[in-house]
Design an enzyme around this catalytic site. Sequence first.
Site, mmCIF file in Angstrom:
data_model
loop_
_atom_site.group_PDB
_atom_site.id
_atom_site.type_symbol
_atom_site.label_atom_id
_atom_site.label_comp_id
_atom_site.label_asym_id
_atom_site.label_seq_id
_atom_site.Cartn_x
_atom_site.Cartn_y
_atom_site.Cartn_z
ATOM 1 N N CYS A 2 0.842 -1.190 0.000
ATOM 2 C CA CYS A 2 0.000 0.000 0.000
ATOM 3 C C CYS A 2 0.878 1.241 0.000
ATOM 4 C CB CYS A 2 -0.945 0.108 1.206
ATOM 5 S SG CYS A 2 -1.967 -1.323 1.470
ATOM 6 N N ARG A 33 3.545 -0.016 -5.115
ATOM 7 C CA ARG A 33 3.434 -0.582 -3.774
ATOM 8 C C ARG A 33 2.119 -1.331 -3.588
ATOM 9 N NH1 ARG A 33 6.985 1.745 -0.009
ATOM 10 N NH2 ARG A 33 5.652 0.961 1.619
ATOM 11 N N TRP A 88 -3.025 -2.565 -1.527
ATOM 12 C CA TRP A 88 -2.756 -3.972 -1.832
ATOM 13 C C TRP A 88 -3.524 -4.751 -0.774
ATOM 14 C CZ3 TRP A 88 -0.433 -8.236 0.550
ATOM 15 C CH2 TRP A 88 -0.043 -9.263 -0.316
ATOM 16 N N ASN A 115 -1.529 1.881 5.974
ATOM 17 C CA ASN A 115 -0.702 0.807 5.440
ATOM 18 C C ASN A 115 -0.294 -0.056 6.619
ATOM 19 O OD1 ASN A 115 1.116 -0.765 4.088
ATOM 20 N ND2 ASN A 115 2.710 0.800 3.931
ATOM 21 N N GLY A 116 -0.463 -1.366 6.504
ATOM 22 C CA GLY A 116 -0.090 -2.248 7.619
ATOM 23 C C GLY A 116 -1.276 -3.102 8.022
ATOM 24 N N GLU A 603 17.123 -17.774 -8.223
ATOM 25 C CA GLU A 603 16.718 -16.386 -8.494
ATOM 26 C C GLU A 603 16.082 -16.264 -9.885
ATOM 27 O OE1 GLU A 603 16.035 -13.811 -7.071
ATOM 28 O OE2 GLU A 603 16.278 -12.172 -8.472
ATOM 29 N N LYS A 607 12.260 -15.010 -10.696
ATOM 30 C CA LYS A 607 11.938 -13.918 -11.633
ATOM 31 C C LYS A 607 10.897 -14.380 -12.638
ATOM 32 C CE LYS A 607 13.159 -11.281 -9.972
ATOM 33 N NZ LYS A 607 13.995 -11.020 -8.856
ATOM 34 N N GLU A 610 7.358 -14.903 -10.980
ATOM 35 C CA GLU A 610 6.604 -13.738 -10.506
ATOM 36 C C GLU A 610 6.202 -12.784 -11.618
ATOM 37 O OE1 GLU A 610 10.428 -11.260 -8.740
ATOM 38 O OE2 GLU A 610 8.436 -10.828 -8.022
ATOM 39 N N HIS A 626 18.224 -37.391 -8.348
ATOM 40 C CA HIS A 626 17.480 -37.854 -7.175
ATOM 41 C C HIS A 626 15.989 -37.592 -7.303
ATOM 42 C CE1 HIS A 626 21.230 -38.810 -5.239
ATOM 43 N NE2 HIS A 626 21.675 -37.579 -5.476
ATOM 44 N N LYS A 729 5.552 -4.218 -4.131
ATOM 45 C CA LYS A 729 6.993 -4.057 -3.996
ATOM 46 C C LYS A 729 7.502 -4.265 -2.579
ATOM 47 C CE LYS A 729 11.065 -2.991 -5.492
ATOM 48 N NZ LYS A 729 11.744 -4.078 -6.204
HETATM 49 C C1 F6R Z 1 11.357 -10.728 -6.070
HETATM 50 C C2 F6R Z 1 11.230 -9.754 -5.004
HETATM 51 C C3 F6R Z 1 10.922 -10.231 -3.645
HETATM 52 C C4 F6R Z 1 11.751 -9.442 -2.608
HETATM 53 C C5 F6R Z 1 11.331 -9.827 -1.200
HETATM 54 C C6 F6R Z 1 12.193 -9.129 -0.163
HETATM 55 O O1 F6R Z 1 11.689 -10.105 -7.267
HETATM 56 O O2 F6R Z 1 11.367 -8.571 -5.219
HETATM 57 O O3 F6R Z 1 11.157 -11.599 -3.518
HETATM 58 O O4 F6R Z 1 13.101 -9.718 -2.812
HETATM 59 O O5 F6R Z 1 9.994 -9.476 -1.008
HETATM 60 O O6 F6R Z 1 12.106 -7.740 -0.267
HETATM 61 P P1 F6R Z 1 13.215 -6.801 0.323
HETATM 62 O O7 F6R Z 1 14.494 -7.048 -0.381
HETATM 63 O O8 F6R Z 1 12.685 -5.416 0.093
HETATM 64 O O9 F6R Z 1 13.327 -7.142 1.790
#
Ligand code: F6R
Length: 734
Positions: A2, A33, A88, A115-116, A603, A607, A610, A626, A729
């Site tokens: 949010c 956000r 969100w 927010n929260g 990683e 990517k 998501e 395995h 985010k």
């Molecule tokens: C994936 C992504 C998330 C963040 C995770 C941690 O692309 O962005 O997996 O890495 O939510 O967020 P931070 O780094 O802000 O603690």
Amino acid sequence: MCGIFGYCNYLVEKSRGEIIDTLVEGLERLEYRGYDSTGIAIDGDELDSTLIIKQIGKVGALKKEIAKVNPNRDVTFVSHCGIAHTRWATHGEPKQVNCHPQRSDSNNEFVVVHNGIITNFRELKTLLLNKGYKFESETDTECIAKLFKHLYDINYQNGHELDFHELTKLVLLEIEGSYGLLCRSSHYPNEVIATRKGSPLLIGVKSEKKLKVDFVDVEFPDESNLGKPETPLIAANGKAIHSDDNNITVTTNKKNPSAFLNGDGNSSSSHDDNLLPIAANEFNLRYSQSRAFLSEDGSPTPVEFFLSSDASSVIKHTKKVLFLEDDDIAHIYDGELHIHRSRREVGASMTRSIQTLEMELAQIMKGPYKHFMQKEIYEQPESTFNTMRGRIDFENNSINLGGLKAWLPAIRRARRIIMIACGTSYHSCLATRAIFEELSEIPVSVELASDFLDRKSPVFRDDICVFVSQSGETADTMLALNYTLERGALTVGIVNTVGSSISRATHCGVHINAGPEIGVASTKAYTSQYIALVMFALSLSDDRVSKLERREAIIQGLKLIPSQVKQVLKLEPKIKELCENKLADQKSLLILGRGYQFASALEGALKIKEISYMHSEGVLAGELKHGVLALVDENLPIIAFGTRDSLFPKVLSSIEQVTARKGHPIVICNENDEVWMEKAVDSNLETLEVPQTVDCLQGLLNIVPLQLMSYWLAVNRGIDVDFPRNLAKSVTVE
Ligand code: F6R
Ligand code: UD1
């Protein structure tokens, strides 16, 4: 999650249209956000009335709704406070009644954006329902707005006209959980309250006149009031409203590495010895003035305030910002900003500084790119350089991390290092764990923050806990940080966002200086975290002769990384073509990696999942036989990391296991590697060639093709790359 935005003008005449545009534009910058619904609250046409406009969907939908409501844009306001929100969903699905602002009643007496998560909202709701309040949404936030009204009303009926910040203190005593919130009220025209606990909030200040001082005094309750009787208020959970049960504060030895060297550890949890309780009813209203906003001649100064959960939305207006601390109550009225706290804590700062942001507007604009994610992938030659800038002396092969220097002796004495993070940040820890252990000779464990907390993992005073986070606000990581602080461990942050909660709560750390990352998928933060962690490991070993050669090779390797990343970016046309053909319409994708490249595999798979919603799994190549090998046939797309390091023969053998089962992997390999050039012909393999670097840095280059691949897979599927469904985010909920 949010985004919160607020705008207050004082003696700066603005039309309603301009105020709406400022709020909406602020939301546009915060949209990453959370983007399932939005809303604004501004002054209505009637005296002291509030107009709320909200809509599900992105800011574009809100703009249409505003046009539909068609408020008179020409009315002007010399003084006004508007609030806005992009959501969100956590409590209640995205529908119009659940959008913020939430209100206390049909007259909009109190409206709140939040927010929260309010963890005791069910109890509060039951209580307020019993008092006759009617709820219209499924949100936890609505109970905050109603609580404001309820407490206002009962005090008013008892003859107490509370100041807005006093009322807020009473509300905050009732709510549990995390919040960043703004509240405006028809009872307090042209005033706004901003307060936070565990959720970021900052205030930008714009004034033609130079501010008298670059800080704002924190105002505490007048202690002479401590003996006064308290106002009778509701008791949620059967708990007295003024209970001090929860008043545990965590203080850190932030500026005192010697406390750890002397073995004192952290005097982390301090109970109320350090805290003075407040009286609920301090009625010495507006007795103080904020020095920063006093003009030379004492006359009122025209000023604008921008309140936001993220600096990127205020940067267009001003670079002067003040970051609120947890439990601060900011009260804006009459062109002044006051910061109140409910209690005085020993050692706590008596001021909040007004800082100058180093961020430039261009950094948060897309420029020539179609999406922030694409821009951020392409920024990596610069962002990786910025992480190292001023910190590595390539001539003398030395590292100087200003934020860690004084702490290194204490860190070197550690029994173990625990790295704690979530998602991509967790992968950067995995990617650097081996080099950390090799250089520091200290055992390193890597933990997912939520699992670490679920297990209540033992932590000791001689542990070093490293918290890695792009946003510096991730709830799981923050909770794990508090957990380790309470147990006396030395905490180190590796954080992108300066002024974020994790950056401030850790004892020491490194800002990765990657610049604002707005795309929901983390890209440039990953490579910068990776480099910051490698620099950290190098710093730990700078007293070891035995590591000299290895250190020099890594430092010289780091020097070339920015230009090598640039080289890798040239693969984009080939990757785009693969996404349009070979990988189009696929349902699933395996990514194989081993050793340093296991983190790249995880990683890369994250990517792809998501952003493109395609199932993807990172598999340790040694584990293939395995179980996972059963999936392999001529149809399953596979990507394998086959770059050169000591594990190359083993990787080769894993990939041969795949080709023997008719698989046709795409191999990410080093440029002109003869083995792969030959296999490309014999076994019908595709290759993506990247420059070679030192083994522990190769992951920095290898991840870039997968970032590009996830981007193009998503674009080809028509997905809004910067706004993947169900994600946001900054994950500030557990
Ligand atoms: C994936 C992504 C998330 C963040 C995770 C941690 O692309 O962005 O997996 O890495 O939510 O967020 P931070 O780094 O802000 O603690
Ligand atoms: C600092 C300045 C930088 C300046 C440089 C010049 C800041 C934010 N950085 O960079 O602008 O160019 O000096 O010498 O003002 N910290 C934590 N936890 C974290 C991250 C950082 O506690 O997660 C602390 C560090 O221990 C340090 C401070 O924050 O005390 C700044 O860290 P960092 O920006 O990494 O320091 P420098 O690189 O020295």
